[in-house]
Write a protein that holds these residues in place. Structure first.
Motif, mmCIF file in Angstrom:
data_model
loop_
_atom_site.group_PDB
_atom_site.id
_atom_site.type_symbol
_atom_site.label_atom_id
_atom_site.label_comp_id
_atom_site.label_asym_id
_atom_site.label_seq_id
_atom_site.Cartn_x
_atom_site.Cartn_y
_atom_site.Cartn_z
ATOM 1 N N PRO A 32 0.824 -1.212 0.000
ATOM 2 C CA PRO A 32 0.000 0.000 0.000
ATOM 3 C C PRO A 32 0.861 1.266 0.000
ATOM 4 O O PRO A 32 1.847 1.370 0.717
ATOM 5 N N ASP A 33 0.466 2.194 -0.880
ATOM 6 C CA ASP A 33 1.151 3.499 -0.968
ATOM 7 C C ASP A 33 2.651 3.365 -1.229
ATOM 8 O O ASP A 33 3.464 4.132 -0.696
ATOM 9 N N ASP A 34 3.018 2.374 -2.052
ATOM 10 C CA ASP A 34 4.433 2.190 -2.356
ATOM 11 C C ASP A 34 4.946 3.369 -3.181
ATOM 12 O O ASP A 34 4.410 3.696 -4.240
ATOM 13 N N ALA A 35 6.010 3.984 -2.706
ATOM 14 C CA ALA A 35 6.523 5.198 -3.351
ATOM 15 C C ALA A 35 7.122 4.915 -4.719
ATOM 16 O O ALA A 35 7.050 5.753 -5.624
ATOM 17 N N LEU A 36 7.708 3.742 -4.903
ATOM 18 C CA LEU A 36 8.395 3.448 -6.162
ATOM 19 C C LEU A 36 7.431 3.030 -7.282
ATOM 20 O O LEU A 36 7.734 3.221 -8.458
ATOM 21 N N LEU A 37 6.292 2.449 -6.910
ATOM 22 C CA LEU A 37 5.343 1.980 -7.918
ATOM 23 C C LEU A 37 4.093 2.861 -8.032
ATOM 24 O O LEU A 37 3.315 2.705 -8.974
ATOM 25 N N GLY A 38 3.933 3.759 -7.078
ATOM 26 C CA GLY A 38 2.724 4.582 -7.035
ATOM 27 C C GLY A 38 2.460 5.370 -8.304
ATOM 28 O O GLY A 38 1.325 5.443 -8.792
ATOM 29 N N GLY A 39 3.512 5.955 -8.859
ATOM 30 C CA GLY A 39 3.343 6.755 -10.072
ATOM 31 C C GLY A 39 2.897 5.913 -11.256
ATOM 32 O O GLY A 39 2.024 6.334 -12.038
ATOM 33 N N SER A 40 3.470 4.735 -11.400
ATOM 34 C CA SER A 40 3.107 3.849 -12.502
ATOM 35 C C SER A 40 1.682 3.326 -12.356
ATOM 36 O O SER A 40 0.964 3.139 -13.344
ATOM 37 N N ILE A 41 1.283 3.097 -11.104
ATOM 38 C CA ILE A 41 -0.094 2.658 -10.857
ATOM 39 C C ILE A 41 -1.073 3.766 -11.230
ATOM 40 O O ILE A 41 -2.086 3.538 -11.898
ATOM 41 N N ALA A 42 -0.778 4.990 -10.805
ATOM 42 C CA ALA A 42 -1.654 6.120 -11.116
ATOM 43 C C ALA A 42 -1.754 6.344 -12.616
ATOM 44 O O ALA A 42 -2.808 6.732 -13.137
ATOM 45 N N ALA A 43 -0.663 6.071 -13.330
ATOM 46 C CA ALA A 43 -0.638 6.292 -14.780
ATOM 47 C C ALA A 43 -1.534 5.322 -15.533
ATOM 48 O O ALA A 43 -1.828 5.526 -16.713
ATOM 49 N N LEU A 44 -1.981 4.258 -14.879
ATOM 50 C CA LEU A 44 -2.877 3.293 -15.516
ATOM 51 C C LEU A 44 -4.311 3.812 -15.618
ATOM 52 O O LEU A 44 -5.081 3.334 -16.458
ATOM 53 N N ALA A 45 -4.672 4.757 -14.776
ATOM 54 C CA ALA A 45 -6.076 5.163 -14.658
ATOM 55 C C ALA A 45 -6.665 5.649 -15.974
ATOM 56 O O ALA A 45 -7.711 5.168 -16.430
ATOM 57 N N ASN A 46 -6.000 6.610 -16.613
ATOM 58 C CA ASN A 46 -6.550 7.192 -17.837
ATOM 59 C C ASN A 46 -6.618 6.194 -18.993
ATOM 60 O O ASN A 46 -7.663 6.070 -19.643
ATOM 61 N N PRO A 47 -5.533 5.454 -19.286
ATOM 62 C CA PRO A 47 -5.638 4.484 -20.381
ATOM 63 C C PRO A 47 -6.640 3.365 -20.109
ATOM 64 O O PRO A 47 -7.250 2.843 -21.046
ATOM 65 N N THR A 48 -6.816 3.003 -18.842
ATOM 66 C CA THR A 48 -7.824 1.988 -18.514
ATOM 67 C C THR A 48 -9.219 2.521 -18.805
ATOM 68 O O THR A 48 -10.074 1.822 -19.370
ATOM 69 N N GLU A 49 -9.450 3.774 -18.441
ATOM 70 C CA GLU A 49 -10.745 4.394 -18.710
ATOM 71 C C GLU A 49 -11.015 4.465 -20.215
ATOM 72 O O GLU A 49 -12.115 4.178 -20.683
ATOM 73 N N LYS A 50 -10.001 4.840 -20.985
ATOM 74 C CA LYS A 50 -10.155 4.893 -22.438
ATOM 75 C C LYS A 50 -10.442 3.502 -23.012
ATOM 76 O O LYS A 50 -11.246 3.346 -23.940
ATOM 77 N N ALA A 51 -9.782 2.501 -22.466
ATOM 78 C CA ALA A 51 -9.993 1.136 -22.942
ATOM 79 C C ALA A 51 -11.425 0.684 -22.689
ATOM 80 O O ALA A 51 -12.057 0.054 -23.545
ATOM 81 N N VAL A 52 -11.952 1.021 -21.527
ATOM 82 C CA VAL A 52 -13.337 0.657 -21.200
ATOM 83 C C VAL A 52 -14.302 1.341 -22.167
ATOM 84 O O VAL A 52 -15.281 0.743 -22.625
ATOM 85 N N LEU A 53 -14.032 2.606 -22.499
ATOM 86 C CA LEU A 53 -14.868 3.325 -23.470
ATOM 87 C C LEU A 53 -14.799 2.661 -24.844
ATOM 88 O O LEU A 53 -15.819 2.509 -25.528
ATOM 89 N N ALA A 54 -13.601 2.291 -25.251
ATOM 90 C CA ALA A 54 -13.433 1.653 -26.559
ATOM 91 C C ALA A 54 -14.166 0.318 -26.616
ATOM 92 O O ALA A 54 -14.806 -0.012 -27.621
ATOM 93 N N ILE A 55 -14.084 -0.439 -25.540
ATOM 94 C CA ILE A 55 -14.799 -1.712 -25.465
ATOM 95 C C ILE A 55 -16.298 -1.467 -25.525
ATOM 96 O O ILE A 55 -17.034 -2.139 -26.252
ATOM 97 N N GLY A 56 -16.761 -0.480 -24.766
ATOM 98 C CA GLY A 56 -18.189 -0.174 -24.736
ATOM 99 C C GLY A 56 -18.715 0.282 -26.075
ATOM 100 O O GLY A 56 -19.821 -0.064 -26.485
ATOM 101 N N SER A 57 -17.923 1.070 -26.787
ATOM 102 C CA SER A 57 -18.348 1.572 -28.095
ATOM 103 C C SER A 57 -18.602 0.437 -29.062
ATOM 104 O O SER A 57 -19.537 0.476 -29.873
ATOM 105 N N SER A 58 -17.806 -0.600 -28.988
ATOM 106 C CA SER A 58 -17.972 -1.737 -29.892
ATOM 107 C C SER A 58 -19.224 -2.530 -29.550
ATOM 108 O O SER A 58 -19.681 -3.359 -30.346
ATOM 109 N N LYS A 59 -19.781 -2.296 -28.374
ATOM 110 C CA LYS A 59 -20.989 -3.009 -27.947
ATOM 111 C C LYS A 59 -22.268 -2.264 -28.332
ATOM 112 O O LYS A 59 -23.364 -2.760 -28.098
ATOM 113 N N LYS A 60 -22.129 -1.077 -28.927
ATOM 114 C CA LYS A 60 -23.309 -0.249 -29.183
ATOM 115 C C LYS A 60 -24.317 -0.940 -30.102
ATOM 116 O O LYS A 60 -25.520 -0.878 -29.871
ATOM 117 N N GLN A 61 -23.812 -1.602 -31.153
ATOM 118 C CA GLN A 61 -24.711 -2.290 -32.072
ATOM 119 C C GLN A 61 -25.452 -3.413 -31.365
ATOM 120 O O GLN A 61 -26.659 -3.611 -31.559
#
Length: 231
Positions: A32-61
């Protein structure tokens, strides 16, 4: 399989999102709250959100097809409900049933005897107002007399199913700047690789602190990759 050697090319975007989420959860639980990995973990948030949107868009049909099926189902339930009432209004041997049917038919008529022929959003509004009028004590007593309260339960469930699917599609359509699945995958893989490669490096250089967590994350990634290969 080393965390440096994950074959991302054979793994679907959906599986990589799962890999990212499970890896992040495992690391946060063990470090928890590891200083060396914290930045890399935080950097996952935005691309993960974009990936979920991309997946959802393909489900529209697929959602549109589900919406149309759900719309037909609620229409059939409404027709069945109305026809049951229309039959009971001729029940001359049971005046109470006949009167109850006439009472409920008068309520239905206020909202439209053929409301199922209206557009989807108009039909939703008419059903919502119909349900409100059928929720009075007098109407509920008449429905009980007729023995058709289950029709209302089923019609409400069908309407709720339709409304949920309709909202899901609207949320997808309103989302802006949705990336393609390929672009979303490339960005997410880049950020996930940085995190997992960093964890692997730390497991080798500071094994007492990071080795156990690296093994747990490796188990997660191996399980997901094996599952993808088996499809």
């Amino acid at each position: 399989m080393s965390l440096n050697d994950i074959p991302y090319s054979i793994v679907s975007l959906e599986a990589i999102v799962e890999m990212a989420n499970q890896s992040k959860t495992t690391i946060n639980a063990n470090l928890p709250d590891d200083a060396l990995l914290g930045g890399s973990i935080a950097a996952l948030a935005n691309p993960t959100e974009k990936a979920v949107l991309a997946i959802g868009s393909s489900k529209k049909q697929a959602l549109t097809e589900q919406i149309n099926g759900s719309d037909r189902k609620r229409g059939r339930f409404f027709i069945g409900f109305r026809k049951h009432l229309e039959a009971d209004q001729y029940n001359d041997w049971n005046p109470a049933v006949k009167q109850a049917a006439e009472n409920i038919l008068a309520i239905v008529a206020k909202h439209g005897n053929r409301l199922h022929d209206e557009g989807q959003t108009v039909q939703s509004a008419l059903l919502t107002s119909l349900f409100a009028d059928l929720d009075t004590e007098e109407a509920k007593a008449d429905l009980t007399t007729l023995g058709i309260t289950e029709w209302i339960v089923q019609l409400k469930d069908a309407q709720n199913e339709f409304a949920d699917l309709f909202q899901q599609r609207n949320e997808l359509e309103s989302a802006k700047n949705i990336p393609t699945k390929a672009a979303a995958k490339a960005e997410l893989v880049e950020k996930l690789s940085i995190l997992l490669n960093g964890l692997e490096f730390l497991a080798n250089s500071q094994s007492e602190t990071y080795a156990e967590t690296a093994k747990l994350v490796s188990d997660v990634t191996n399980r997901i990759v094996t599952s993808e290969r088996g499809r």
